[in-house]
Design a protein around this motif. Structure first.
Motif, PDB file in Angstrom:
ATOM      1  N   TRP A  12       0.844  -1.207   0.000  1.00  0.00           N
ATOM      2  CA  TRP A  12       0.000   0.000   0.000  1.00  0.00           C
ATOM      3  C   TRP A  12       0.867   1.239   0.000  1.00  0.00           C
ATOM      4  CZ3 TRP A  12       0.632  -3.273   4.195  1.00  0.00           C
ATOM      5  CH2 TRP A  12       1.201  -2.722   5.344  1.00  0.00           C
ATOM      6  N   ASP A  13       0.270   2.333  -0.466  1.00  0.00           N
ATOM      7  CA  ASP A  13       0.936   3.622  -0.251  1.00  0.00           C
ATOM      8  C   ASP A  13      -0.018   4.552   0.483  1.00  0.00           C
ATOM      9  OD1 ASP A  13      -0.776   4.678  -2.087  1.00  0.00           O
ATOM     10  OD2 ASP A  13       0.740   5.931  -3.051  1.00  0.00           O
ATOM     11  N   LEU A  14      -0.374   4.163   1.661  1.00  0.00           N
ATOM     12  CA  LEU A  14      -1.228   4.974   2.532  1.00  0.00           C
ATOM     13  C   LEU A  14      -0.297   5.463   3.637  1.00  0.00           C
ATOM     14  CD1 LEU A  14      -4.008   2.242   2.859  1.00  0.00           C
ATOM     15  CD2 LEU A  14      -3.910   4.069   1.150  1.00  0.00           C
ATOM     16  N   PHE A  15       0.040   6.761   3.603  1.00  0.00           N
ATOM     17  CA  PHE A  15       1.068   7.277   4.522  1.00  0.00           C
ATOM     18  C   PHE A  15       0.699   7.045   5.986  1.00  0.00           C
ATOM     19  CE2 PHE A  15      -2.018  10.599   3.904  1.00  0.00           C
ATOM     20  CZ  PHE A  15      -2.199  11.073   5.199  1.00  0.00           C
ATOM     21  N   PHE A  16      -0.612   6.964   6.263  1.00  0.00           N
ATOM     22  CA  PHE A  16      -1.058   6.880   7.658  1.00  0.00           C
ATOM     23  C   PHE A  16      -1.095   5.451   8.181  1.00  0.00           C
ATOM     24  CE2 PHE A  16      -4.512   6.835   4.664  1.00  0.00           C
ATOM     25  CZ  PHE A  16      -5.236   5.716   5.040  1.00  0.00           C
ATOM     26  N   LEU A  17      -0.681   4.493   7.349  1.00  0.00           N
ATOM     27  CA  LEU A  17      -0.771   3.099   7.782  1.00  0.00           C
ATOM     28  C   LEU A  17       0.617   2.458   7.882  1.00  0.00           C
ATOM     29  CD1 LEU A  17      -2.522   0.664   8.516  1.00  0.00           C
ATOM     30  CD2 LEU A  17      -2.769   0.167   6.082  1.00  0.00           C
ATOM     31  N   PRO A  18       1.211   2.483   9.096  1.00  0.00           N
ATOM     32  CA  PRO A  18       2.525   1.848   9.263  1.00  0.00           C
ATOM     33  C   PRO A  18       2.390   0.324   9.195  1.00  0.00           C
ATOM     34  CG  PRO A  18       1.915   3.164  11.205  1.00  0.00           C
ATOM     35  CD  PRO A  18       0.697   3.039  10.340  1.00  0.00           C
ATOM     36  N   VAL A  19       3.477  -0.323   8.790  1.00  0.00           N
ATOM     37  CA  VAL A  19       3.480  -1.782   8.673  1.00  0.00           C
ATOM     38  C   VAL A  19       3.115  -2.437  10.002  1.00  0.00           C
ATOM     39  CG1 VAL A  19       4.998  -3.785   8.335  1.00  0.00           C
ATOM     40  CG2 VAL A  19       5.068  -1.882   6.712  1.00  0.00           C
ATOM     41  N   SER A  20       3.651  -1.888  11.108  1.00  0.00           N
ATOM     42  CA  SER A  20       3.430  -2.534  12.410  1.00  0.00           C
ATOM     43  C   SER A  20       1.943  -2.561  12.782  1.00  0.00           C
ATOM     44  CB  SER A  20       4.225  -1.802  13.490  1.00  0.00           C
ATOM     45  OG  SER A  20       3.831  -0.444  13.502  1.00  0.00           O
ATOM     46  N   PHE A  72      -0.617  -2.374  10.690  1.00  0.00           N
ATOM     47  CA  PHE A  72      -1.313  -3.276   9.776  1.00  0.00           C
ATOM     48  C   PHE A  72      -1.120  -4.734  10.197  1.00  0.00           C
ATOM     49  CE2 PHE A  72      -1.583  -6.112   6.190  1.00  0.00           C
ATOM     50  CZ  PHE A  72      -2.828  -5.775   5.680  1.00  0.00           C
ATOM     51  N   ARG A  73       0.120  -5.061  10.569  1.00  0.00           N
ATOM     52  CA  ARG A  73       0.404  -6.447  10.956  1.00  0.00           C
ATOM     53  C   ARG A  73      -0.366  -6.842  12.218  1.00  0.00           C
ATOM     54  NH1 ARG A  73       4.424  -9.120   8.570  1.00  0.00           N
ATOM     55  NH2 ARG A  73       4.736 -10.463  10.361  1.00  0.00           N
ATOM     56  N   MET A  74      -0.472  -5.905  13.127  1.00  0.00           N
ATOM     57  CA  MET A  74      -1.184  -6.206  14.359  1.00  0.00           C
ATOM     58  C   MET A  74      -2.636  -6.617  14.055  1.00  0.00           C
ATOM     59  SD  MET A  74      -1.372  -3.716  17.622  1.00  0.00           S
ATOM     60  CE  MET A  74      -2.879  -2.853  17.285  1.00  0.00           C
ATOM     61  N   PHE A  75      -3.297  -5.799  13.222  1.00  0.00           N
ATOM     62  CA  PHE A  75      -4.686  -6.120  12.875  1.00  0.00           C
ATOM     63  C   PHE A  75      -4.770  -7.361  11.985  1.00  0.00           C
ATOM     64  CE2 PHE A  75      -5.430  -1.429  13.677  1.00  0.00           C
ATOM     65  CZ  PHE A  75      -6.001  -1.659  14.911  1.00  0.00           C
ATOM     66  N   GLY A  76      -3.840  -7.448  11.045  1.00  0.00           N
ATOM     67  CA  GLY A  76      -3.834  -8.587  10.125  1.00  0.00           C
ATOM     68  C   GLY A  76      -3.719  -9.911  10.872  1.00  0.00           C
TER      69      GLY A  76
END
Ligand code: FES
Ligand code: FE2
Length: 365
Positions: free
Chosen positions: A283-291, A293-297
């Motif tokens: 993704w290129d959503l500046f407000f969504l850090p990998v960490s 996203f991973r937590m929710f994923g």
């Protein structure tokens, strides 16, 4: 009680046909796991594999079994180009599987070493996975295997992350679980995603695509918080397109203005009673850090995994199952696509598609 011949034959046939789709690419391991001189084991469609990387960095996949006396080649060693069996030292070219040396042969021996091959499979690296093309047992590899699947991205710079989890299920249950729209309100209730009370009627248009079907581009559900957030930030509508294609790939592309999110989930058969979800998202959503996203994923995947573990308990007893309209229609399409593909491969005729054209499905979720 003694088994009749017919029963024994039926059992043998059931064993032989585990419901796998051959002649496709499957992700066997993460790229990062295959490094240095390491030999890495994997299993796809009940075939034991050994993966490695040559000194030039090229990945390879061999059957994890020495053609001499069946020793797993993964117990041997890799010198950067050649895999040597630990038992009698037979040596095989890692990329072609061709035998290059049998140390026990004397000058009198006439055995043509170069005619001996260890089983090997086409192997490609893409999106951080080592993909292996699993041609059907006893068939020749195609002259040119198609390219392994690639995740669609919409800009040069983006974040990417990978998650995976194992499911103690047959591939078919793994896949219909993945495309099932009705479990969301029950399995994935979370404050951050949606509440059970937000269940409402939905109508989604689907259309046939080669080897699969597409949920036509639409605005995603109003009861999912992340989509609402995206819309607020860009001020533009969010459009989602979800595809399923055989053998096992679900992709989702979300776009809003210049921003995008793209993901792919594959459900890969390891054994007939075990499959694995590999999920990659970019993704290129500046407000969504990998960490974050991973937590929710991980929470999401874990919810699916727990459900499948519980379902597997029930499926052990071979219950009668039912698929209902419209919520299970995608599952019906999957089974029909799979059967039609097998049939078209058998007859050599064009594959019939289970859908005649676009259709709207309605369900509550
Ligand atoms: S079993 Fe591999 S060399 Fe003999
Ligand atoms: Fe789910």
């Amino acid at each position: 009680m003694l088994q009749t011949h017919a029963e024994a034959a039926r059992e043998a046939a059931a064993r032989a046909d585990a419901g796998f789709l051959w002649d496709f690419w499957y992700p066997a391991a993460r790229s990062t796991a295959v490094r240095g001189q390491k030999l890495v084991t994997a299993m796809l469609l009940e075939v034991p594999l050994v993966l490695g990387r040559t000194s030039e960095g090229k990945v390879f996949a061999m059957r994890d079994s020495c053609p001499h006396r069946g020793m797993p080649l993964s117990y041997g060693r890799l010198d950067g180009r050649v895999v040597e069996c630990c038992y009698h030292g037979w040596r095989f070219d890692a990329c072609s599987g061709q035998c290059v040396e049998i140390p026990s042969l004397s000058s009198q021996d006439k055995l043509k070493v170069e005619r001996i091959f260890a089983g090997h499979y086409p192997c490609q690296e893409r999106d951080g996975y080592v993909w292996v093309y699993m041609n059907a047992p006893g068939t020749k590899l195609p002259e040119t295997a198609p390219a392994a699947p690639a995740l669609t991205v919409f800009s040069d710079k983006y974040r990417i992350t990978h998650l995976s989890c194992e499911l103690p299920s047959h591939i078919d249950h793994g896949i219909i679980g993945l495309m099932d729209p009705a479990h969301g309100p029950f399995v994935h209730q979370s404050w951050f995603w949606r509440k059970r009370g937000s269940i409402h009627e939905k109508a989604k248009q689907f259309e046939p695509i080669p080897n699969g079907f597409r949920m036509s581009p639409h605005s995603p559900s109003t009861n999912s918080a992340p989509y609402q957030l995206l819309k607020k930030i860009t001020g533009e509508p969010v459009t989602t397109t979800i595809d399923f294609v055989l053998p096992n790939i679900r992709t989702e592309e979300d776009r809003s203005g210049k921003m995008w999110f793209s993901s792919r989930a594959t459900v890969t058969p390891v054994r007939r009673d075990l499959c694995r979800i590999d999920f990659v998202a970019a993704w290129d959503l500046f407000f969504l850090p990998v960490s974050i996203f991973r937590m929710f994923g991980k929470i999401f995947l874990r919810q699916d995994q727990e459900t499948m573990i519980q379902q597997a308990e029930g499926l052990k007893h071979n219950p009668q199952l039912m698929l209902i309209d419209d919520a299970d229609r995608p599952a019906k399409w999957y089974f029909a696509l799979k059967a039609n593909l097998i049939e078209s491969r058998r007859t050599g005729e064009a594959m019939a598609h289970p859908m005649d054209g676009p259709v709207t499905l309605r369900w509550r979720s």
